[in-house]
Design an enzyme around this catalytic site. Structure first.
Site, mmCIF file in Angstrom:
data_model
loop_
_atom_site.group_PDB
_atom_site.id
_atom_site.type_symbol
_atom_site.label_atom_id
_atom_site.label_comp_id
_atom_site.label_asym_id
_atom_site.label_seq_id
_atom_site.Cartn_x
_atom_site.Cartn_y
_atom_site.Cartn_z
ATOM 1 N N GLU A 81 10.409 65.237 90.929
ATOM 2 C CA GLU A 81 10.103 64.309 92.141
ATOM 3 C C GLU A 81 9.496 65.465 93.275
ATOM 4 O O GLU A 81 8.781 65.149 94.140
ATOM 5 C CB GLU A 81 11.265 63.888 92.740
ATOM 6 C CG GLU A 81 11.147 63.186 94.118
ATOM 7 C CD GLU A 81 11.284 63.800 95.264
ATOM 8 O OE1 GLU A 81 10.533 63.491 96.273
ATOM 9 O OE2 GLU A 81 11.977 64.951 95.351
ATOM 10 N N ASP B 194 14.949 66.927 88.946
ATOM 11 C CA ASP B 194 14.621 68.225 89.204
ATOM 12 C C ASP B 194 15.237 69.263 90.151
ATOM 13 O O ASP B 194 15.521 68.631 91.204
ATOM 14 C CB ASP B 194 13.042 68.155 89.219
ATOM 15 C CG ASP B 194 12.630 67.712 90.095
ATOM 16 O OD1 ASP B 194 13.165 66.412 90.542
ATOM 17 O OD2 ASP B 194 11.669 67.780 90.902
#
Length: 391
Positions: A137, A79
């Site tokens: 994350e 991400d």
């Protein structure tokens, strides 16, 4: 490591993958195209692929060798962050307000290269390797928990992860046994008073005054209540209240974060924040509401696997380029994997002043030395082969 030249040949491909991902970043829990990109590359390698793993956009590739042996899990995060890319380069983000400002594009490319390497050496593989591409994350509750709940660690023996780290120069690596990264919790406090005219404070309850007092009281927790031998941080990030200079605010909101390395201190600070908030509000005749979110736990490396790192990493970086790093207060949801099975999280230096790779993580001009990706890939391969006992 075995057949180092094979992995070295993948460096240009890693750069190409990384720059594509950097141009097309996706936020946490929205990594749809990134997930598809990763899955397509793994399928091209003949690796068994599962998508939408863990209830989101997680991807898991499973490679089983022709020989019996241990199962190693290798993890990368995918991400990006809600930051406007301010770099001037050919691979700047093409998505307004979104960029890879923490190296996750590099982590994804590294693990794709490692998967390529091991798929080419499948005949020599003793055991199984799971290539875990994790979403989210950067945002609590994080993607790791969902991946674990979906079974990514079932039957696995060890887990490894790397983080490209610009505070350390390219060509170096670091880790430490035991606690390495902090637990990260968040709190949201509302102070409710009684609003009114700024010239008539005696008929009001000033939430801003109560909130200001609370900020000062909270700052005393670490300095006067926590054992000084146990590192901890209480940070107030925002204080918001009021709408005009001559109006006493009805309410005031305070938000902050707590960082700790052990559960006892973590729970103690939570209790003190809740207690001080209640009592301070009462002192000023106000009410209080608090929302306290327990985020990622401390990241605690396994002692034996960290010893492995200090044995194996010098083979990649050189004897004097591997160091034991200090604890740091940023958090990582890789911590959840380490709570389940032995493993090690490792920093790979990626800073380079000549390339302007000097900006901190989460900065709008963040970048890293792309040569570090090859070093990180070699480290993951070396750790895996050491654990599985490759001949």
């Amino acid at each position: 490591m075995k057949d180092e030249a094979l992995l070295s040949k993948l460096q240009p491909q890693m750069v190409e993958w990384r720059r594509y991902l950097h141009r097309h970043p996706e936020l946490s829990y929205h990594e749809e195209k990134t997930s598809s990109f990763v899955a397509d590359r793994l399928r091209e390698l003949g690796i068994d692929v599962r998508t939408r793993f863990g209830g989101g956009y997680g991807v898991v590739g499973v490679l089983k060798g022709s020989k019996p042996g241990k199962t190693v899990v290798l993890r990368a995060d995918m991400d990006a962050l809600p930051i406007q890319d301010e770099k001037s380069c050919g691979y700047s983000s093409e998505v307004p307000g979104v960029m890879h400002a923490c190296g996750h594009d590099g982590h994804t490319s590294i693990l794709l290269a490692v998967a390529t390497y091991f798929s080419a050496r499948k005949a020599d593989l003793p055991g199984e390797i799971r290539f875990v591409f994790q979403p989210a994350e950067e945002v609590c509750p994080g993607g790791a928990k969902g991946m674990i709940e979906a079974g990514v660690l079932d039957g696995a023996d060890a887990v490894y992860g790397v983080h490209l780290w610009t505070p350390f120069p390219a060509g170096t690596a670091a880790s430490t046994p035991g606690p390495m990264m902090a637990a990260a919790d968040e709190f949201f406090i509302d102070i409710i008073g009684k609003g009114g005219h700024g010239g008539m404070p005696h008929v009001t309850v000033d939430s801003v005054v109560a909130g200001s007092a609370l900020v000062m009281q909270l700052q005393s927790i670490v300095s006067r209540s926590v054992n000084p031998l146990r590192p901890a941080v209480v940070t107030i990030g925002t204080i918001q209240g009021g709408s005009a200079q001559n109006v006493i605010a009805e309410s005031c909101r305070i938000t902050g974060t707590v960082r700790t390395f052990d559960d006892e201190t973590r729970q103690f600070i939570r209790g003190r924040i809740e207690e001080i908030t209640r009592l301070t509000a009462q002192t000023y005749g106000a009410e209080s509401k608090i929302q306290y979110l327990m985020g990622y736990p401390p990241l605690v490396n396994d002692e034996a696997e960290t010893e492995r790192f200090f044995r194996e990493a010098p083979k990649v970086f050189g004897e004097f380029m591997v160091q034991r790093c200090e604890k740091i207060m940023p958090a990582e949801d890789f911590a959840y994997y380490l709570k389940e099975i032995p493993g090690c999280f490792m920093f790979v230096g990626a800073g380079n002043e000549e390339l302007q790779a000097v900006y901190p993580h989460h900065h709008p001009r963040f970048d890293f030395d792309e040569s570090a990706m090859l070093s990180a890939a070699k480290l993951l391969v070396t750790m895996t082969q050491s654990y599985q006992g490759w001949e």
